[in-house]
Design a protein around this motif. Structure first.
Motif, mmCIF file in Angstrom:
data_model
loop_
_atom_site.group_PDB
_atom_site.id
_atom_site.type_symbol
_atom_site.label_atom_id
_atom_site.label_comp_id
_atom_site.label_asym_id
_atom_site.label_seq_id
_atom_site.Cartn_x
_atom_site.Cartn_y
_atom_site.Cartn_z
ATOM 1 N N LYS A 1 -27.550 -21.973 -10.288
ATOM 2 C CA LYS A 1 -27.302 -23.248 -9.593
ATOM 3 C C LYS A 1 -28.447 -23.631 -8.657
ATOM 4 O O LYS A 1 -28.951 -24.763 -8.707
ATOM 5 C CB LYS A 1 -25.990 -23.173 -8.798
ATOM 6 C CG LYS A 1 -25.639 -24.482 -8.121
ATOM 7 C CD LYS A 1 -24.362 -24.397 -7.318
ATOM 8 C CE LYS A 1 -24.042 -25.755 -6.655
ATOM 9 N NZ LYS A 1 -25.174 -26.353 -5.929
ATOM 10 N N ALA A 2 -28.863 -22.686 -7.792
ATOM 11 C CA ALA A 2 -29.905 -22.994 -6.811
ATOM 12 C C ALA A 2 -31.180 -23.470 -7.506
ATOM 13 O O ALA A 2 -31.791 -24.473 -7.105
ATOM 14 C CB ALA A 2 -30.205 -21.759 -5.956
ATOM 15 N N VAL A 3 -31.560 -22.768 -8.568
ATOM 16 C CA VAL A 3 -32.793 -23.109 -9.264
ATOM 17 C C VAL A 3 -32.698 -24.516 -9.863
ATOM 18 O O VAL A 3 -33.619 -25.334 -9.721
ATOM 19 C CB VAL A 3 -33.099 -22.082 -10.371
ATOM 20 C CG1 VAL A 3 -34.285 -22.534 -11.206
ATOM 21 C CG2 VAL A 3 -33.373 -20.706 -9.761
ATOM 22 N N ILE A 4 -31.569 -24.784 -10.505
ATOM 23 C CA ILE A 4 -31.431 -26.087 -11.165
ATOM 24 C C ILE A 4 -31.357 -27.209 -10.113
ATOM 25 O O ILE A 4 -31.955 -28.276 -10.297
ATOM 26 C CB ILE A 4 -30.220 -26.071 -12.119
ATOM 27 C CG1 ILE A 4 -30.504 -25.041 -13.237
ATOM 28 C CG2 ILE A 4 -29.969 -27.452 -12.719
ATOM 29 C CD1 ILE A 4 -29.326 -24.707 -14.116
ATOM 30 N N ASP A 5 -30.702 -26.937 -8.995
ATOM 31 C CA ASP A 5 -30.723 -27.908 -7.882
ATOM 32 C C ASP A 5 -32.166 -28.219 -7.486
ATOM 33 O O ASP A 5 -32.541 -29.377 -7.284
ATOM 34 C CB ASP A 5 -30.006 -27.334 -6.641
ATOM 35 C CG ASP A 5 -28.483 -27.367 -6.785
ATOM 36 O OD1 ASP A 5 -27.983 -27.980 -7.754
ATOM 37 O OD2 ASP A 5 -27.798 -26.762 -5.931
ATOM 38 N N GLY A 6 -32.965 -27.163 -7.363
ATOM 39 C CA GLY A 6 -34.366 -27.330 -6.973
ATOM 40 C C GLY A 6 -35.145 -28.149 -7.996
ATOM 41 O O GLY A 6 -35.951 -29.020 -7.635
ATOM 42 N N VAL A 7 -34.896 -27.854 -9.273
ATOM 43 C CA VAL A 7 -35.576 -28.597 -10.338
ATOM 44 C C VAL A 7 -35.239 -30.085 -10.233
ATOM 45 O O VAL A 7 -36.133 -30.955 -10.305
ATOM 46 C CB VAL A 7 -35.158 -28.051 -11.726
ATOM 47 C CG1 VAL A 7 -35.645 -28.981 -12.840
ATOM 48 C CG2 VAL A 7 -35.696 -26.633 -11.925
ATOM 49 N N LEU A 8 -33.957 -30.370 -10.014
ATOM 50 C CA LEU A 8 -33.542 -31.779 -9.970
ATOM 51 C C LEU A 8 -34.111 -32.504 -8.753
ATOM 52 O O LEU A 8 -34.431 -33.688 -8.813
ATOM 53 C CB LEU A 8 -32.017 -31.889 -10.025
ATOM 54 C CG LEU A 8 -31.401 -31.319 -11.327
ATOM 55 C CD1 LEU A 8 -29.888 -31.443 -11.322
ATOM 56 C CD2 LEU A 8 -32.006 -32.004 -12.558
ATOM 57 N N ARG B 1 -31.615 -15.498 -1.054
ATOM 58 C CA ARG B 1 -30.664 -16.444 -0.449
ATOM 59 C C ARG B 1 -31.099 -17.898 -0.649
ATOM 60 O O ARG B 1 -30.391 -18.825 -0.229
ATOM 61 C CB ARG B 1 -30.557 -16.206 1.069
ATOM 62 C CG ARG B 1 -29.810 -14.968 1.473
ATOM 63 C CD ARG B 1 -29.516 -14.997 2.971
ATOM 64 N NE ARG B 1 -30.709 -15.260 3.776
ATOM 65 C CZ ARG B 1 -31.477 -14.299 4.295
ATOM 66 N NH1 ARG B 1 -31.177 -13.036 4.095
ATOM 67 N NH2 ARG B 1 -32.542 -14.584 5.015
ATOM 68 N N GLY B 2 -32.271 -18.100 -1.252
ATOM 69 C CA GLY B 2 -32.850 -19.443 -1.357
ATOM 70 C C GLY B 2 -31.916 -20.438 -2.032
ATOM 71 O O GLY B 2 -31.209 -20.091 -2.986
ATOM 72 N N ASP B 3 -31.926 -21.656 -1.558
ATOM 73 C CA ASP B 3 -31.121 -22.718 -2.164
ATOM 74 C C ASP B 3 -32.048 -23.736 -2.840
ATOM 75 O O ASP B 3 -33.257 -23.522 -2.926
ATOM 76 C CB ASP B 3 -30.244 -23.404 -1.109
ATOM 77 C CG ASP B 3 -31.087 -23.952 0.024
ATOM 78 O OD1 ASP B 3 -32.344 -23.891 -0.056
ATOM 79 O OD2 ASP B 3 -30.507 -24.441 1.009
ATOM 80 N N GLY B 4 -31.464 -24.829 -3.328
ATOM 81 C CA GLY B 4 -32.248 -25.836 -4.035
ATOM 82 C C GLY B 4 -33.434 -26.324 -3.218
ATOM 83 O O GLY B 4 -34.540 -26.514 -3.739
ATOM 84 N N ARG B 5 -33.207 -26.472 -1.921
ATOM 85 C CA ARG B 5 -34.261 -26.969 -1.048
ATOM 86 C C ARG B 5 -35.447 -25.993 -0.988
ATOM 87 O O ARG B 5 -36.613 -26.398 -1.068
ATOM 88 C CB ARG B 5 -33.661 -27.177 0.345
ATOM 89 C CG ARG B 5 -34.512 -27.908 1.313
ATOM 90 C CD ARG B 5 -33.715 -28.231 2.589
ATOM 91 N NE ARG B 5 -34.671 -28.492 3.632
ATOM 92 C CZ ARG B 5 -35.209 -27.543 4.391
ATOM 93 N NH1 ARG B 5 -34.841 -26.296 4.246
ATOM 94 N NH2 ARG B 5 -36.112 -27.864 5.305
ATOM 95 N N SER B 6 -35.159 -24.707 -0.844
ATOM 96 C CA SER B 6 -36.233 -23.693 -0.818
ATOM 97 C C SER B 6 -37.034 -23.753 -2.114
ATOM 98 O O SER B 6 -38.261 -23.609 -2.110
ATOM 99 C CB SER B 6 -35.677 -22.268 -0.720
ATOM 100 O OG SER B 6 -34.623 -22.186 0.172
#
Lengths: 332, 332
Positions: free
Chosen positions: B16-23, B300-305
């Motif tokens: 999820k985090a990675v795909i959030d970041g991609v988007l 712990r990184g999220d989409g923003r990171s």
């Protein structure tokens, strides 16, 4: 009577802080004699009329913060720190306390007061406030040794356990090793060796490695570190705390009236934190392995810090901690 | 086109985090293709309908946090991290990003992507937020090496300078050495040697030693540390900040209504601090010395990171940082 030699010249506030501390502690420590080494002229203004339990030894020299440690204690033979250390060496006084040049105090402790037989490398040992414990975390070495061997670190673990048990009243102190990971094979050769040696010692309650981010979590009572990374860790901890609190304060004061009012209302919470992370109540950093209590109080220390350091010395003399260490290492 | 291989399996939030970041990054980085390595079933729920710039490589194995680094990348040949690394090695993709097991990512970077000729010891390099600078402090080594020699640390100083200059846009970056005191003769033999070597290099703007308490003060742009004490320092810094903010929060919520109301009013100040010490904006930690950008984002990184890490990769590819390092070390 317990006689404590105090070098009054090294602190940022000069003799005032020390004399404040003496006046705060004098009644409670009624079997103490405070022997103040320093320039009498500079002390005068701060001394009380009633000199009960206070003695003055006038000295004409002073070791400065920038002085090279070993050289300065050899050359400045009449420095307050040197004469105070000699008085402990000679048995005139029972303990040494100073706020001055850390390196010079370590050198005074090691070369003038002297090492306990069997302890090759004395270590500098502060006690840090941690979460979930009022016993504190006993750290050694905080920087007396820039390099060391595994056998030295094992001795520090033993001395730290003695201190934690006798002075901080921790039963069966949990000893941890500061390392770069939790598993047994983490770290360089030195830390892998120390891990193994500590695991094999029946008299040490070794609980394994602790990483930098765990130091404040109260997982251990004694933290053994090589003097280099122990020093880096301690300073990073102090610097980070101080930077965050500074930035917080600045932001609370400079973000408009609403924030300022909020900060005023929330003050009890900030006070509570200062209380929880109050390092002064644990006293000063002890030079473990010296033949008498040698205590370094932070140069910024005030009367209150020194008051607690006197209580720490009191406890160390009462429990005869130096004798405990001597006996343990004489057997070997 | 820039093609970035992303291991989506390692983070705490899963794909999820990675795909959030991609988007978040896709539109701004319109010349990027995001090649996602991982379990397609686990990705599905998070993928957008419009798959522009996104490719999926389904993988059946995963390296776990507790896996032994070198062993796991050898044995789990179909792990998302391993296949992503191989795609960079083969030239299919230009950079590697992962939130997974740090040790395994370092091993993938060193043994699969490969070292730049002349760099004996790649280093892990995060950028830390500091006071009085929006350029950050480039730290290396943060823990890729438990032990090292002086010549390695000098290479780190050079690579850190390249990064600070090209990616953080610092002119003539100030390079400091993490040590246990400020004078040239401080530290153990290793640090004394490094001090001397750095002083002698005309291409390094060496400003001397920095102690743990000075790290956050913005005195330097690049901080060179041996991998052991660099790791201890970084973790201590993170742990202290997190403990203080945690204790502060607890105290603001549990000291009665007045304090709670005050905390509410003061919220903008707390937000300002989070902003000032926001590590995410600098991207992930780079494995400097690898033949392509290899980026470790915190578990712990999220989409923003991850969004910021993609921008970091973009800048590294634009400036052709790896080529700069290659050329500098090939000459020698």
């Amino acid at each position: 009577m317990k006689r404590i030699a105090v070098d009054v010249m090294g602190g940022d506030q000069g003799p005032k802080a020390v004399i404040d501390g003496v006046l705060m502690a004098r009644e409670e420590l009624s079997d103490f004699t405070f022997v103040l080494y320093g320039n009498e002229d500079q002390m005068k203004a701060h001394l009380p009329e009633n000199m009960k339990q206070i003695e003055i030894v006038h000295t004409t020299e002073e070791i400065l913060g920038e002085d090279e440690p070993v050289k300065s204690i050899r050359q400045k033979k009449d420095a307050s720190m040197v004469l105070a250390a000699k008085s402990v060496k000679n048995g005139e006084n029972d303990a040494l306390l100073s706020l001055g040049n850390t390196g010079a105090l370590l050198a005074s402790g090691i070369f003038i007061v002297g090492r306990i037989k069997g302890i090759e490398r004395p270590a500098l040992m502060p006690v840090l406030p941690v979460e979930n414990s009022d016993k504190g975390l006993t750290l050694l070495d905080a920087g007396a040794n820039a390099s060391c061997k595994s056998k030295h670190m094992v001795q520090w673990a033993e001395m730290g356990s003695f201190y934690s048990q006798s002075i901080r009243h921790v039963e069966n102190p949990r000893v941890a090793l500061l390392n770069n990971g939790s598993e047994f094979d983490k770290g360089d050769e030195l830390h892998q060796e120390v891990y193994q040696l500590l695991s094999d010692r029946p008299n040490i309650n070794f609980i394994g490695n602790i990483e930098g981010n765990e130091v404040l979590q109260g997982k251990a009572d004694v933290l053994v570190a090589d003097g280099f990374s122990g020093n880096v860790m301690l300073k990073t901890l102090e610097g980070t705390a101080s930077t965050i609190m500074g930035v917080l304060k600045e932001n609370l004061l400079n973000n408009g009236l609403k924030v300022k009012v909020g900060a005023g209302l929330a003050k009890p919470a900030f006070k509570e934190i200062s209380k929880q992370f109050d390092m002064a109540i644990y006293g000063g950093a002890v030079l473990m392995g010296a033949k008498a209590p040698v205590i370094k109080v932070h140069g910024r220390g005030d009367g209150r810090s020194i008051y607690y350091a006197f209580h720490q010395v009191d406890e160390m003399l009462k429990q005869d901690l130096v004798q405990q260490v001597k006996q343990a290492f004489d057997k070997k």
